[in-house]
Design an enzyme around this catalytic site. Structure first.
Site, PDB file in Angstrom:
ATOM      1  N   THR A 271       0.828  -1.219   0.000  1.00 21.72           N
ATOM      2  CA  THR A 271       0.000   0.000   0.000  1.00 21.72           C
ATOM      3  C   THR A 271       0.851   1.254   0.000  1.00 21.72           C
ATOM      4  O   THR A 271       0.521   2.233  -0.666  1.00 21.72           O
ATOM      5  CB  THR A 271      -0.906   0.002   1.254  1.00 21.72           C
TER       6      THR A 271
ATOM      7  N   SER B  74       1.506  -7.451  -1.084  1.00 27.64           N
ATOM      8  CA  SER B  74       2.167  -8.518  -0.319  1.00 27.64           C
ATOM      9  C   SER B  74       1.380  -9.827  -0.318  1.00 27.64           C
ATOM     10  O   SER B  74       1.924 -10.869   0.044  1.00 27.64           O
ATOM     11  CB  SER B  74       2.487  -8.069   1.103  1.00 27.64           C
TER      12      SER B  74
ATOM     13  N   THR C 198       1.518  -4.625   4.178  1.00 31.83           N
ATOM     14  CA  THR C 198       1.345  -5.023   5.573  1.00 31.83           C
ATOM     15  C   THR C 198       0.707  -6.403   5.723  1.00 31.83           C
ATOM     16  O   THR C 198       0.888  -7.056   6.755  1.00 31.83           O
ATOM     17  CB  THR C 198       0.467  -3.999   6.335  1.00 31.83           C
ATOM     18  N   ASP C 199      -0.013  -6.851   4.694  1.00 32.22           N
ATOM     19  CA  ASP C 199      -0.834  -8.061   4.881  1.00 32.22           C
ATOM     20  C   ASP C 199      -0.008  -9.309   5.197  1.00 32.22           C
ATOM     21  O   ASP C 199      -0.434 -10.151   5.987  1.00 32.22           O
ATOM     22  CB  ASP C 199      -1.706  -8.304   3.644  1.00 32.22           C
TER      23      ASP C 199
HETATM   24  N1  ASP Z   1      -2.745  -5.272   0.416  1.00 30.78           N
HETATM   25  C1  ASP Z   1      -1.648  -4.462   0.878  1.00 30.78           C
HETATM   26  C2  ASP Z   1      -0.402  -5.321   0.908  1.00 30.78           C
HETATM   27  O1  ASP Z   1      -0.241  -6.109   1.805  1.00 30.78           O
HETATM   28  C3  ASP Z   1      -1.944  -3.927   2.228  1.00 30.78           C
HETATM   29  C4  ASP Z   1      -0.898  -3.007   2.811  1.00 30.78           C
HETATM   30  O2  ASP Z   1       0.198  -2.849   2.354  1.00 30.78           O
HETATM   31  O3  ASP Z   1      -1.224  -2.360   3.838  1.00 30.78           O
HETATM   32  O4  ASP Z   1       0.407  -5.235   0.025  1.00 30.78           O
END
Ligand code: ASP
Length: 334
Positions: free
Chosen positions: A16, A58, A89-90
């Site tokens: 993200t 991710s 973050t995922d």
């Molecule tokens: N879907 C995103 C990822 O994990 C979520 C994030 O980065 O917060 O790449």
């Protein structure tokens, strides 16, 4: 002044933090101008090199990407004081755990960060998370960490626990390593085992690992499927302190069958906090004698990645058992 600046490599992998609205939803881009501007500003304090090695959400990060990231860090560390990795973050907690195992004897800082909102948005947490990650490298906190929402969490203890809050990560069964205050980082957590030799890259792993979360009434035949599919390792999330049903649907007998067929079975709790102990109840004891390995207070992310890593190193069950009885990066309280 230039000479006193820490040399930091930023490895960008997507997520993200680097995303923009595309036709199909948020999509990462390799060098978002807002990220480069933020790094330019941080460049007043650190000597930063930017390298985009992946451009993925991710959810798409898997074993091959972990190996690429680990190798990139390993090759960079001799010439940098530390590495910041921007990452979605995922699955960040999985990557952080895996890097903790792949980079043995890590005495420098490797800090993952990301954000809940893209860096180009006004409410984004990206800049503050980046600043925290760089502060952690500047402090020289050794090992793999996640910097998020002013907290520094040991990589192999991190779990993403919130989907929308900015405070997305928690350190499970271990205090945060540190927290950012107006006067800098306050280190509060204990250190992991000290490095015992030179940095070593141990990046072989086994992808044939399955995570099974039990529900009341799980059909025992699922274990036949796992055997048929040649899984070499299974992490079993059982109930409470350690239990699984054996009346009507006998899961205990099936676990025994897996172990007898040479599958490494690691058992842990579905509860997020505190340790499992399969010796307390009859519903747990039934499988203890079969040769399962207890994950104790490890996070599921750490148990899964440790099992993949262990099976990448050895075929021997005794050796897998020995690996699980070793605390490599602060992932387990022994
Ligand atoms: N879907 C995103 C990822 O994990 C979520 C994030 O980065 O917060 O790449």
């Amino acid at each position: 002044m230039e000479t006193t600046k820490k040399r930091v490599l930023l490895l960008a992998t997507g997520g993200t933090i680097a995303s923009r609205q595309g036709e199909e939803g948020l999509e990462p881009e390799p060098a978002p101008p807002e990220l480069l501007t933020a790094l330019e500003e941080l460049g007043h304090y650190y000597k930063i090199t930017y390298r985009s090695i992946l451009n993925l959400d991710s959810s798409n990060i898997q074993a091959e990407e972990w190996q690429l990231i680990a190798r990139s860090v390993y090759e960079a560390l001799p010439v940098y004081d530390g590495v910041v990795i921007t990452h979605g973050t995922d699955t960040m907690a999985y990557t952080a755990s895996m890097l903790s195992f792949m980079l043995q004897n890590l005495s420098k800082s490797v800090v993952l960060t990301g954000s809940q909102l893209p860096i180009g948005l006004p409410l984004s947490d990206a800049r503050s998370n980046l600043a925290t990650a760089f502060a952690a490298v500047n402090y020289g906190l050794p090992g793999v960490s996640i910097a998020f929402h002013h907290k520094i969490i040991r990589g192999c203890r991190a779990v993403k626990v919130r989907t929308m809050s900015f405070d997305a990560f928690e350190s499970v069964n271990s205090p945060d390593r540190g927290e950012l205050f107006a006067d800098g980082i306050h280190v509060i957590g204990k250190h992991a085992p000290e490095p015992k030799g030179p940095l070593t890259l141990c990046d072989r792993l086994c992808n044939d690992v399955f995570l099974l979360k039990l529900i009341p009434g799980t059909n025992p035949r699922i274990f036949d499927m796992l055997l048929e599919m040649n899984y070499r390792g299974v992490v079993l999330e059982a109930f409470g302190a350690g239990g699984l049903h054996f009346i009507r649907r006998d899961l205990a007998a099936q676990v025994k069958r897996l172990v007898e067929n040479g599958v490494a079975v690691v058992v842990c709790s579905q509860c997020l906090y505190e340790k499992s102990d399969f010796s307390i109840y009859e519903v747990g004891r039934k499988i203890l004698s079969t040769g399962v390995i207890e994950a104790r207070d490890m996070t599921t992310e750490a148990a899964v990645t440790k099992l993949m890593w262990a099976l990448g190193r050895t075929d021997s069950m005794d050796e897998v058992r020995r690996i699980f009885a070793t605390n490599y990066a602060g992932e387990i309280t022994l």
